[in-house]
Design a protein around this motif. Structure first.
Motif: not given
Lengths: 263, 263
Positions: A101, A151, A153, A155-157
Motif C-alpha cells: 500500500a 490497499h 484504493s 481506504a482498506h488494507i
C-alpha cells in the motif's frame, strides 16, 4: 544493467528467530540492489488466538474478515516488518520497511466474491506497478522490506500473497535491472521425491515442468510457486531460484544449490 | 526554497475515526511537500488489555517493557500507520508509511537508566538525521507517514516521542526547505486560561514565553510541546503552529487560528 535480487521468505524462516537471524545476516551481505519480501508466519495465528480472533480457512487458505485484516496489518505490517528492519539496520543494511500500500508500490484490487468470499484479500494488478517509484528507492540506497499487504484504493488494507507480490515486482523491474528472483522455503529445492530431501531437481524448464506435472510427481504445494516463477520468466525475469534460505544466499552460483527455473 | 509542511497528530485525532477521516481529507489537499507524524492513541492500551499486557506508567509516562514494545510496534507501526496510508492513498495522496527505524531516517539511542528504567524508549539523536535520504523521498513525490518508533542500532525497536521526532525532522530539513511545523492537539491553541477554550494566545515569542512560565499561567502539559517548538525555531525552522486539527489545515494563514511560535 545493474543486478537486482528479489528475495522472498516465508513462515518457516520468520517463525524461527535463529533461522531468521542467520538469514538476515546472509541477506545483509548480498551486494547491490535488493528487496526482501516476507510472508506472515504463525505468529499472527497465535496473537489472533490471544485476541479471540478465530482463524477461518477454506482449502487451507485463510478467510480475511474485518478482525483478521486488523490482526495481519498489525502483525505483518508492524511486528514482523519492523523487527526485520531493526535487525537489518543493526547490520548496516539500509532496510526500509513498507507494504504494497505504501507509495502504492504494489497496486491491487479486492478479490471478487464468487463461490467463496475471501474477505479482505487483494489480487495484485501485475501490469500496473510503478517501476519509477521502485527505482527511486533502489537507486538511492534503500533496501525495501515488504510486508504482504496492499490497499484497495477505497481506504482498506488487504492481505496479499507474498509470492505473487515478489514475482510481480520482479517482472515490473526486469526492464530496468538484471533481476534474480529467489524463493526461500523449507526444502532445499523442488524435490523429485517428497520423501527425499536430497532429491533436488537442479533445473526445470517449461518442457520438463509440463512433463513433471503430467506425471503428477510434484508436491501440490509447490505448484503455485512454480507457476509464479514461470510467469515471471515469461515476462522477462532472467532467473528464478527456489530453495532453502541457508543455501541460496551463501552460494549465489545457482548451478550448485536449489532449483533454477528457466525458459 | 520549496515549502515543507511537517504535521503531527496525536491520540485525540487517531482515536476518533470521524476526526481522523476529516483531518486526512484536509491533509491530502495541502499542496506540495509534506510529512505526517502520528502518535499512538488509546488503541494500544485497549489491545494490550485484550492481550493481558499491563500498561505501567511513571508520572503519566508509559514504561516500555518487552511485551509493550511488541504491542506498540504492532499497533503504531502496523495498524495505525497502514490504516492512515490506505485512507490517504484512496484520496490520491501518495503516502509512504514508515517509522524512524526505516532507512534509519530518525537515528535514536536507548534512554539511559537513571532513577527510572523506561525500558525500550528511544531518544532522538537530533543532529544525526540524514536529510539527504528525506529529500530523496520528498523530492520524488512520496508523502512520508511516520510512526513513533525508532531502533537502537542493536536490533531493537524503541518507542519514541512523536513531538520530538517531528521537531527533529523539521530542524534537519530547515536548510533544504522552508519548513512549517504544525502540532495538532485537542485545543484550539495555547490557552491563556485553561478553562476558556477561546482564550488562545495568538503568538508566543521567547520573551513572552519566559514571562508566561514565570507567571505559571500555562497548563503543564503544553510545556514540552512549547520547548520542542522553541528548540526547532532556534535551529532554523521558520514557523511553528500549535492548535486544533480542524482549524490549522483549512486555514493556512497562521495569524487567524492557533498559536504561532516565533523567535
Amino acid at each position: 544493467m545493474n543486478k537486482l535480487f528479489i528475495i522472498k521468505i516465508g513462515g518457516n524462516v520468520i517463525d524461527n528467530s535463529d533461522a531468521l537471524r542467520s538469514f538476515l545476516g546472509d541477506f545483509a551481505t548480498v551486494d547491490g540492489r535488493k528487496i526482501l519480501v516476507h510472508g506472515g508466519g504463525k505468529i499472527a495465528t497465535r496473537i489472533g488466538e490471544q485476541l479471540g480472533i478465530e482463524s477461518k480457512y477454506v482449502d487451507g487458505r485463510r478467510i480475511t474478515d474485518d478482525q483478521t485484516i486488523d490482526l495481519v496489518t498489525m502483525v505483518y505490517g508492524g511486528l514482523v516488518n519492523k523487527k526485520i528492519v531493526a535487525q537489518l539496520q543493526a547490520l548496516k543494511c539500509n532496510a526500509l520497511g513498507i507494504c504494497g500500500a505504501d507509495g502504492n508500490l504494489v497496486p491491487a484490487e479486492k478479490r471478487p466474491v464468487k463461490e467463496i468470499d475471501w474477505g479482505w484479500v487483494g489480487d495484485v494488478k501485475s501490469n500496473q506497478l510503478p517501476s519509477d517509484r521502485w527505482q527511486v528507492l533502489l537507486d538511492n540506497g534503500f533496501v525495501p522490506v515488504l510486508a504482504p499487504l496492499t490497499h484497495d484504493s477505497n481506504a482498506h488494507i488487504m492481505n496479499t500473497n507474498a509470492d505473487t507480490m515478489a514475482s510481480a515486482i520482479a517482472v515490473a523491474l526486469s526492464t530496468a535491472y538484471d533481476v534474480r528472483l529467489i524463493y526461500c522455503f523449507e526444502k532445499k529445492g523442488v524435490l523429485e521425491s517428497v520423501e527425499d530431501d536430497n532429491s533436488v531437481i537442479r533445473t526445470i524448464n517449461k518442457e520438463s515442468y509440463a512433463q513433471l506435472k503430467a506425471e503428477q510427481k510434484l508436491f501440490a504445494g509447490i505448484l503455485p510457486k512454480l507457476d509464479n516463477a514461470f510467469a515471471a520468466i515469461d515476462a522477462g525475469v532472467k532467473e528464478v531460484l527456489i530453495g532453502h534460505a541457508d543455501d541460496l544466499l551463501q552460494n549465489t552460483t545457482p548451478s550448485t544449490t536449489g532449483t533454477l527455473i528457466s525458459a
